[in-house]
Design a protein around this motif. Structure first.
Motif, PDB file in Angstrom:
ATOM      1  N   TYR A   9       6.809   8.009   6.827  1.00  0.00           N
ATOM      2  CA  TYR A   9       5.809   9.002   6.436  1.00  0.00           C
ATOM      3  C   TYR A   9       4.470   8.318   6.159  1.00  0.00           C
ATOM      4  N   GLY A  10       4.520   7.162   5.513  1.00  0.00           N
ATOM      5  CA  GLY A  10       3.294   6.405   5.243  1.00  0.00           C
ATOM      6  C   GLY A  10       2.598   5.978   6.521  1.00  0.00           C
ATOM      7  N   VAL A  11       3.372   5.526   7.510  1.00  0.00           N
ATOM      8  CA  VAL A  11       2.786   5.147   8.800  1.00  0.00           C
ATOM      9  C   VAL A  11       2.156   6.360   9.468  1.00  0.00           C
ATOM     10  N   ALA A  12       2.848   7.478   9.452  1.00  0.00           N
ATOM     11  CA  ALA A  12       2.310   8.695  10.072  1.00  0.00           C
ATOM     12  C   ALA A  12       1.025   9.134   9.371  1.00  0.00           C
ATOM     13  N   LEU A  48      -1.008  10.164   0.085  1.00  0.00           N
ATOM     14  CA  LEU A  48      -0.435   8.964  -0.535  1.00  0.00           C
ATOM     15  C   LEU A  48      -0.027   9.220  -1.983  1.00  0.00           C
ATOM     16  N   ILE A  49      -0.809  10.025  -2.690  1.00  0.00           N
ATOM     17  CA  ILE A  49      -0.431  10.378  -4.065  1.00  0.00           C
ATOM     18  C   ILE A  49       0.887  11.139  -4.057  1.00  0.00           C
ATOM     19  N   ARG A  50       1.013  12.079  -3.139  1.00  0.00           N
ATOM     20  CA  ARG A  50       2.262  12.844  -3.014  1.00  0.00           C
ATOM     21  C   ARG A  50       3.427  11.915  -2.678  1.00  0.00           C
ATOM     22  N   LEU A  51       3.175  10.979  -1.777  1.00  0.00           N
ATOM     23  CA  LEU A  51       4.213  10.028  -1.391  1.00  0.00           C
ATOM     24  C   LEU A  51       4.596   9.125  -2.553  1.00  0.00           C
ATOM     25  N   SER A  55       8.271   8.542  -4.412  1.00  0.00           N
ATOM     26  CA  SER A  55       8.848   7.326  -3.863  1.00  0.00           C
ATOM     27  C   SER A  55       9.397   6.396  -4.944  1.00  0.00           C
ATOM     28  N   PRO A  56      10.566   5.797  -4.686  1.00  0.00           N
ATOM     29  CA  PRO A  56      11.073   4.785  -5.611  1.00  0.00           C
ATOM     30  C   PRO A  56      10.454   3.408  -5.347  1.00  0.00           C
ATOM     31  N   HIS A  57       9.642   3.302  -4.297  1.00  0.00           N
ATOM     32  CA  HIS A  57       9.045   2.027  -3.906  1.00  0.00           C
ATOM     33  C   HIS A  57       7.645   1.891  -4.488  1.00  0.00           C
ATOM     34  N   PRO A  58       7.202   0.670  -4.790  1.00  0.00           N
ATOM     35  CA  PRO A  58       5.871   0.497  -5.393  1.00  0.00           C
ATOM     36  C   PRO A  58       4.710   0.502  -4.403  1.00  0.00           C
ATOM     37  N   TRP A  59       4.958   0.292  -3.116  1.00  0.00           N
ATOM     38  CA  TRP A  59       3.842   0.135  -2.181  1.00  0.00           C
ATOM     39  C   TRP A  59       2.931   1.360  -2.086  1.00  0.00           C
ATOM     40  N   PRO A  60       3.423   2.614  -2.206  1.00  0.00           N
ATOM     41  CA  PRO A  60       2.484   3.739  -2.115  1.00  0.00           C
ATOM     42  C   PRO A  60       1.434   3.735  -3.233  1.00  0.00           C
ATOM     43  N   ALA A  61       1.787   3.225  -4.407  1.00  0.00           N
ATOM     44  CA  ALA A  61       0.807   3.160  -5.496  1.00  0.00           C
ATOM     45  C   ALA A  61      -0.307   2.178  -5.145  1.00  0.00           C
ATOM     46  N   PHE A  62       0.037   1.057  -4.534  1.00  0.00           N
ATOM     47  CA  PHE A  62      -0.986   0.098  -4.113  1.00  0.00           C
ATOM     48  C   PHE A  62      -1.842   0.681  -2.990  1.00  0.00           C
ATOM     49  N   ALA A  63      -1.205   1.384  -2.061  1.00  0.00           N
ATOM     50  CA  ALA A  63      -1.957   2.030  -0.980  1.00  0.00           C
ATOM     51  C   ALA A  63      -2.904   3.088  -1.548  1.00  0.00           C
ATOM     52  N   CYS A  64      -2.482   3.791  -2.597  1.00  0.00           N
ATOM     53  CA  CYS A  64      -3.365   4.764  -3.261  1.00  0.00           C
ATOM     54  C   CYS A  64      -4.594   4.069  -3.831  1.00  0.00           C
ATOM     55  N   GLY A  65      -4.405   2.906  -4.401  1.00  0.00           N
ATOM     56  CA  GLY A  65      -5.533   2.163  -4.954  1.00  0.00           C
ATOM     57  C   GLY A  65      -6.540   1.797  -3.877  1.00  0.00           C
ATOM     58  N   PHE A  66      -6.056   1.302  -2.747  1.00  0.00           N
ATOM     59  CA  PHE A  66      -6.961   0.949  -1.651  1.00  0.00           C
ATOM     60  C   PHE A  66      -7.620   2.193  -1.065  1.00  0.00           C
ATOM     61  N   GLN A  67      -6.877   3.283  -0.962  1.00  0.00           N
ATOM     62  CA  GLN A  67      -7.456   4.507  -0.428  1.00  0.00           C
ATOM     63  C   GLN A  67      -8.489   5.084  -1.398  1.00  0.00           C
ATOM     64  N   SER A  68      -8.281   4.909  -2.688  1.00  0.00           N
ATOM     65  CA  SER A  68      -9.286   5.321  -3.672  1.00  0.00           C
ATOM     66  C   SER A  68     -10.582   4.538  -3.468  1.00  0.00           C
ATOM     67  N   LEU A  69     -10.451   3.280  -3.081  1.00  0.00           N
ATOM     68  CA  LEU A  69     -11.626   2.467  -2.766  1.00  0.00           C
ATOM     69  C   LEU A  69     -12.374   3.041  -1.563  1.00  0.00           C
ATOM     70  N   ALA A  70     -11.639   3.536  -0.572  1.00  0.00           N
ATOM     71  CA  ALA A  70     -12.284   4.158   0.594  1.00  0.00           C
ATOM     72  C   ALA A  70     -13.022   5.433   0.198  1.00  0.00           C
ATOM     73  N   VAL A  71     -12.421   6.225  -0.691  1.00  0.00           N
ATOM     74  CA  VAL A  71     -13.088   7.444  -1.165  1.00  0.00           C
ATOM     75  C   VAL A  71     -14.338   7.068  -1.962  1.00  0.00           C
ATOM     76  N   LEU A 105       3.933  -4.553   3.780  1.00  0.00           N
ATOM     77  CA  LEU A 105       4.747  -5.305   2.829  1.00  0.00           C
ATOM     78  C   LEU A 105       5.869  -4.440   2.244  1.00  0.00           C
ATOM     79  N   GLY A 106       5.569  -3.160   2.032  1.00  0.00           N
ATOM     80  CA  GLY A 106       6.607  -2.252   1.555  1.00  0.00           C
ATOM     81  C   GLY A 106       7.741  -2.082   2.550  1.00  0.00           C
ATOM     82  N   ALA A 107       7.403  -1.963   3.819  1.00  0.00           N
ATOM     83  CA  ALA A 107       8.428  -1.823   4.852  1.00  0.00           C
ATOM     84  C   ALA A 107       9.220  -3.110   4.993  1.00  0.00           C
TER      85      ALA A 107
END
Length: 113
Positions: A9-12, A48-51, A55-71, A105-107
């Motif tokens: 889902y993250g890749v999509a 990403l926030i929804r994901l 998610s039980p995995h930590p990588w979506p939270a890090f991806a949210c941080g980077f995406q917040s930087l893009a916003v 890294l999450g995958a």
């Protein structure tokens, strides 16, 4: 290829945002199409926030941080229209590559663990 449903889902989500950004750039004939790119970034952030919420995995939270930087980069361009284009694009690149790195890294850790 690696990871579970969360990673797919993250890749999509990230690929869809990237393709929409390329389409917006092509139609606007601009490297930074302004409002449309900001809306795409906010949409990816919401996904990403929804994901990360489920998610039980930590990588979506890090991806949210980077995406917040893009916003934030999009808002910076609106606040200061004279912002150097190279600085703006560099900030977007760091945010984009950071989100992809977090997902990769999450995958990888999901497949190993």
């Amino acid at each position: 290829m690696r990871g579970g449903s969360v990673e797919r889902y993250g890749v999509a989500l990230l690929t869809g945002g990237w393709l929409l950004s390329l389409t917006a750039q092509a139609f606007s004939s601009d490297l930074s199409p302004g409002l449309l790119l900001g809306l795409i970034d906010v949409g990816v952030l919401v996904g990403l926030i929804r994901l990360s919420w489920k998610s039980p995995h930590p990588w979506p939270a890090f991806a949210c941080g980077f995406q917040s930087l893009a916003v934030a980069a999009g808002f910076a361009r609106w606040i200061d229209p004279d912002l150097n284009l190279q600085v703006h694009l560099a900030l977007l690149a760091v945010a984009g590559y950071g989100a992809v790195l977090a997902r990769t890294l999450g995958a990888w850790s999901r497949a190993r663990g």
